[in-house]
Design a protein around this motif. Structure first.
Motif, PDB file in Angstrom:
ATOM      1  N   PRO A 194       0.854  -1.198   0.000  1.00  0.00           N
ATOM      2  CA  PRO A 194       0.000   0.000   0.000  1.00  0.00           C
ATOM      3  C   PRO A 194       0.890   1.249   0.000  1.00  0.00           C
ATOM      4  CG  PRO A 194      -0.663  -1.546   1.730  1.00  0.00           C
ATOM      5  CD  PRO A 194       0.659  -2.014   1.222  1.00  0.00           C
ATOM      6  N   TRP A 195       0.458   2.278  -0.663  1.00  0.00           N
ATOM      7  CA  TRP A 195       1.225   3.526  -0.683  1.00  0.00           C
ATOM      8  C   TRP A 195       0.922   4.325   0.582  1.00  0.00           C
ATOM      9  CZ3 TRP A 195       5.242   5.871  -2.424  1.00  0.00           C
ATOM     10  CH2 TRP A 195       5.350   7.264  -2.402  1.00  0.00           C
ATOM     11  N   PRO A 196       1.974   4.633   1.408  1.00  0.00           N
ATOM     12  CA  PRO A 196       1.724   5.302   2.687  1.00  0.00           C
ATOM     13  C   PRO A 196       1.823   6.825   2.636  1.00  0.00           C
ATOM     14  CG  PRO A 196       3.983   4.558   2.623  1.00  0.00           C
ATOM     15  CD  PRO A 196       3.379   4.169   1.309  1.00  0.00           C
ATOM     16  N   GLY A 197       2.270   7.369   1.507  1.00  0.00           N
ATOM     17  CA  GLY A 197       2.522   8.806   1.435  1.00  0.00           C
ATOM     18  C   GLY A 197       1.319   9.619   0.994  1.00  0.00           C
ATOM     19  N   ALA A 198       1.610  10.796   0.487  1.00  0.00           N
ATOM     20  CA  ALA A 198       0.546  11.678  -0.015  1.00  0.00           C
ATOM     21  C   ALA A 198      -0.193  10.982  -1.149  1.00  0.00           C
ATOM     22  CB  ALA A 198       1.149  12.996  -0.486  1.00  0.00           C
ATOM     23  N   GLY A 199      -1.470  11.354  -1.309  1.00  0.00           N
ATOM     24  CA  GLY A 199      -2.331  10.624  -2.238  1.00  0.00           C
ATOM     25  C   GLY A 199      -2.098  10.908  -3.703  1.00  0.00           C
ATOM     26  N   SER A 200      -1.334  11.968  -4.026  1.00  0.00           N
ATOM     27  CA  SER A 200      -1.202  12.305  -5.440  1.00  0.00           C
ATOM     28  C   SER A 200       0.129  13.000  -5.718  1.00  0.00           C
ATOM     29  CB  SER A 200      -2.353  13.213  -5.883  1.00  0.00           C
ATOM     30  OG  SER A 200      -2.291  14.458  -5.203  1.00  0.00           O
ATOM     31  N   LEU A 201       0.466  12.998  -6.987  1.00  0.00           N
ATOM     32  CA  LEU A 201       1.633  13.720  -7.500  1.00  0.00           C
ATOM     33  C   LEU A 201       1.160  14.857  -8.392  1.00  0.00           C
ATOM     34  CD1 LEU A 201       3.820  10.669  -8.645  1.00  0.00           C
ATOM     35  CD2 LEU A 201       4.295  12.149  -6.683  1.00  0.00           C
ATOM     36  N   PRO A 202       1.935  15.920  -8.484  1.00  0.00           N
ATOM     37  CA  PRO A 202       1.561  16.972  -9.437  1.00  0.00           C
ATOM     38  C   PRO A 202       1.709  16.468 -10.872  1.00  0.00           C
ATOM     39  CG  PRO A 202       3.725  17.410  -8.530  1.00  0.00           C
ATOM     40  CD  PRO A 202       3.171  16.254  -7.755  1.00  0.00           C
ATOM     41  N   VAL A 203       0.894  16.970 -11.732  1.00  0.00           N
ATOM     42  CA  VAL A 203       0.988  16.601 -13.147  1.00  0.00           C
ATOM     43  C   VAL A 203       2.261  17.209 -13.708  1.00  0.00           C
ATOM     44  CG1 VAL A 203      -0.115  16.799 -15.412  1.00  0.00           C
ATOM     45  CG2 VAL A 203      -1.529  16.523 -13.365  1.00  0.00           C
ATOM     46  N   THR A 204       3.025  16.402 -14.439  1.00  0.00           N
ATOM     47  CA  THR A 204       4.285  16.883 -15.020  1.00  0.00           C
ATOM     48  C   THR A 204       4.157  16.992 -16.530  1.00  0.00           C
ATOM     49  OG1 THR A 204       5.193  14.648 -15.303  1.00  0.00           O
ATOM     50  CG2 THR A 204       5.566  15.721 -13.182  1.00  0.00           C
ATOM     51  N   ASP A 205       5.165  17.575 -17.147  1.00  0.00           N
ATOM     52  CA  ASP A 205       5.157  17.736 -18.603  1.00  0.00           C
ATOM     53  C   ASP A 205       5.721  16.507 -19.321  1.00  0.00           C
ATOM     54  OD1 ASP A 205       7.797  17.856 -17.942  1.00  0.00           O
ATOM     55  OD2 ASP A 205       8.121  19.918 -18.640  1.00  0.00           O
ATOM     56  N   GLY A 206       6.012  15.450 -18.548  1.00  0.00           N
ATOM     57  CA  GLY A 206       6.505  14.217 -19.148  1.00  0.00           C
ATOM     58  C   GLY A 206       7.989  14.211 -19.449  1.00  0.00           C
ATOM     59  N   SER A 207       8.734  15.157 -18.899  1.00  0.00           N
ATOM     60  CA  SER A 207      10.174  15.240 -19.174  1.00  0.00           C
ATOM     61  C   SER A 207      10.998  14.254 -18.348  1.00  0.00           C
ATOM     62  CB  SER A 207      10.676  16.666 -18.908  1.00  0.00           C
ATOM     63  OG  SER A 207      10.435  17.025 -17.552  1.00  0.00           O
ATOM     64  N   GLY A 208      10.385  13.597 -17.408  1.00  0.00           N
ATOM     65  CA  GLY A 208      11.113  12.641 -16.574  1.00  0.00           C
ATOM     66  C   GLY A 208      10.355  12.364 -15.297  1.00  0.00           C
ATOM     67  N   SER A 209      10.778  11.310 -14.603  1.00  0.00           N
ATOM     68  CA  SER A 209      10.092  10.936 -13.377  1.00  0.00           C
ATOM     69  C   SER A 209      10.449  11.908 -12.254  1.00  0.00           C
ATOM     70  CB  SER A 209      10.474   9.516 -12.964  1.00  0.00           C
ATOM     71  OG  SER A 209       9.918   9.201 -11.704  1.00  0.00           O
ATOM     72  N   PRO A 210       9.443  12.392 -11.523  1.00  0.00           N
ATOM     73  CA  PRO A 210       9.732  13.268 -10.385  1.00  0.00           C
ATOM     74  C   PRO A 210      10.063  12.479  -9.117  1.00  0.00           C
ATOM     75  CG  PRO A 210       7.374  13.073 -10.648  1.00  0.00           C
ATOM     76  CD  PRO A 210       7.994  12.241 -11.748  1.00  0.00           C
ATOM     77  N   VAL A 211       9.983  11.145  -9.183  1.00  0.00           N
ATOM     78  CA  VAL A 211      10.204  10.298  -8.012  1.00  0.00           C
ATOM     79  C   VAL A 211      11.639   9.769  -8.048  1.00  0.00           C
ATOM     80  CG1 VAL A 211       9.430   8.259  -6.750  1.00  0.00           C
ATOM     81  CG2 VAL A 211       7.780   9.624  -8.072  1.00  0.00           C
ATOM     82  N   LYS A 212      12.365   9.917  -6.899  1.00  0.00           N
ATOM     83  CA  LYS A 212      13.755   9.467  -6.821  1.00  0.00           C
ATOM     84  C   LYS A 212      13.940   8.538  -5.622  1.00  0.00           C
ATOM     85  CE  LYS A 212      15.785  13.546  -9.025  1.00  0.00           C
ATOM     86  NZ  LYS A 212      16.783  14.648  -8.872  1.00  0.00           N
ATOM     87  N   ILE A 213      14.903   7.620  -5.734  1.00  0.00           N
ATOM     88  CA  ILE A 213      15.200   6.702  -4.632  1.00  0.00           C
ATOM     89  C   ILE A 213      16.700   6.715  -4.348  1.00  0.00           C
ATOM     90  CG2 ILE A 213      13.258   5.174  -5.113  1.00  0.00           C
ATOM     91  CD1 ILE A 213      15.284   3.280  -6.476  1.00  0.00           C
ATOM     92  N   GLY A 214      17.033   6.426  -3.076  1.00  0.00           N
ATOM     93  CA  GLY A 214      18.426   6.278  -2.678  1.00  0.00           C
ATOM     94  C   GLY A 214      18.809   4.802  -2.627  1.00  0.00           C
ATOM     95  N   PRO A 215      20.109   4.513  -2.509  1.00  0.00           N
ATOM     96  CA  PRO A 215      20.565   3.125  -2.436  1.00  0.00           C
ATOM     97  C   PRO A 215      20.279   2.506  -1.069  1.00  0.00           C
ATOM     98  CG  PRO A 215      22.419   4.601  -2.150  1.00  0.00           C
ATOM     99  CD  PRO A 215      21.234   5.469  -2.457  1.00  0.00           C
ATOM    100  N   MET A 216      20.535   1.212  -0.952  1.00  0.00           N
ATOM    101  CA  MET A 216      20.361   0.517   0.317  1.00  0.00           C
ATOM    102  C   MET A 216      21.179   1.193   1.413  1.00  0.00           C
ATOM    103  SD  MET A 216      18.300  -2.049  -0.010  1.00  0.00           S
ATOM    104  CE  MET A 216      17.320  -1.379  -1.332  1.00  0.00           C
ATOM    105  N   GLY A 217      20.535   1.424   2.562  1.00  0.00           N
ATOM    106  CA  GLY A 217      21.225   2.029   3.700  1.00  0.00           C
ATOM    107  C   GLY A 217      21.270   3.535   3.675  1.00  0.00           C
ATOM    108  N   SER A 218      20.656   4.158   2.668  1.00  0.00           N
ATOM    109  CA  SER A 218      20.733   5.622   2.560  1.00  0.00           C
ATOM    110  C   SER A 218      19.742   6.340   3.452  1.00  0.00           C
ATOM    111  CB  SER A 218      20.511   6.058   1.103  1.00  0.00           C
ATOM    112  OG  SER A 218      19.222   5.642   0.651  1.00  0.00           O
ATOM    113  N   ALA A 219      18.826   5.605   4.076  1.00  0.00           N
ATOM    114  CA  ALA A 219      17.860   6.212   4.994  1.00  0.00           C
ATOM    115  C   ALA A 219      17.878   5.456   6.300  1.00  0.00           C
ATOM    116  CB  ALA A 219      16.455   6.196   4.376  1.00  0.00           C
ATOM    117  N   GLY A 220      17.517   6.168   7.373  1.00  0.00           N
ATOM    118  CA  GLY A 220      17.442   5.549   8.690  1.00  0.00           C
ATOM    119  C   GLY A 220      16.001   5.354   9.111  1.00  0.00           C
ATOM    120  N   GLN A 221      15.823   4.700  10.243  1.00  0.00           N
ATOM    121  CA  GLN A 221      14.487   4.409  10.717  1.00  0.00           C
ATOM    122  C   GLN A 221      13.668   5.678  10.979  1.00  0.00           C
ATOM    123  OE1 GLN A 221      14.443   1.900  14.139  1.00  0.00           O
ATOM    124  NE2 GLN A 221      12.225   1.633  14.141  1.00  0.00           N
TER     125      GLN A 221
END
Length: 223
Positions: A194-221
């Motif tokens: 299930p998605w736990p975050g905000a319910g929506s993303l802003p509409v983009t112009d399609g130039s690329g994904s606005p969602v980014k991820i870090g590598p394993m261990g890049s975030a803490g609890q």
């Protein structure tokens, strides 16, 4: 004069007899000559054992192979089995996601937890595959470019990575998020959450994904 000649002849005869007695008797060895020395190695008795008070016989050294034997195998010096943990599989992990957005941040954040429940240590390195299910179709996250570090996840412990995405401040409905799909690094079996975050993303112009991820261990609890 005749007496002197007779005496000389007697002496000459005696000398001849003496010389004849000292000659080879036909055996090929001169009488009184020393016999040839034996060929026994120095320090060893003729029977092959060490001579009393001499050097030890030249048998195989300690650890060297004996007659008909083989050389002893040296014990391995490295840890058994190479001492390396195997890579974590999807089936080894309990994967969950939680909203970790901090008020005032420019972007929203979801943190994904991967907990090792396999009963053995395993390694996780690199980036997971992350797709968001949305009302406009599947949206794949982009890698942040942070350096990758291989980490051992001990049994019963977790590692974390973050998903960052822009808040929808447009006032419109934007692109609705309906689910989150996570695939651990080097795996082909995904987990849908299930998605736990905000319910929506802003509409983009399609130039690329606005969602980014870090590598394993890049975030803490707590992030």
């Amino acid at each position: 004069m005749r007496v002197r000649k007779f005496a000389f002849a007697v002496l000459a005869a005696c000398a001849a007899l003496t010389l004849s007695a000292c000659q080879d008797d036909g055996s090929g060895t001169a009488q009184g000559a020393p016999a040839a020395a034996p060929t026994t190695a120095t320090g060893a008795s003729p029977g092959g054992g060490p001579a009393s008070g001499g050097q030890a016989s030249t048998g195989p050294a300690s650890g060297a192979p004996g007659k008909g034997g083989t050389s002893p195998t040296a014990a391995p010096t490295g840890p058994a089995g190479g001492g390396q943990s195997t890579k974590c599989k999807t089936s080894d992990l309990t994967i969950t996601a939680a909203d970790r957005t901090i008020t005032g941040d420019a972007e929203n954040t979801v943190v994904v937890e991967l907990k090792n429940h396999s009963g053995k240590d395993c390694t996780l390195s690199g980036y997971a595959g992350v797709d968001l299910k949305t009302s406009a179709g599947t949206l794949s996250a982009k890698r942040s470019g942070e350096p990758v570090v291989t980490g051992v996840v001990k049994t019963g412990k977790s590692t974390y990575f973050g998903i960052s995405y822009p808040a929808n401040t447009s006032g419109g409905s934007g692109v609705r998020i309906t689910g989150l799909v996570v695939t651990p690094p080097d795996e082909t079996h995904p987990v849908t959450l299930p998605w736990p975050g905000a319910g929506s993303l802003p509409v983009t112009d399609g130039s690329g994904s606005p969602v980014k991820i870090g590598p394993m261990g890049s975030a803490g609890q707590g992030e």
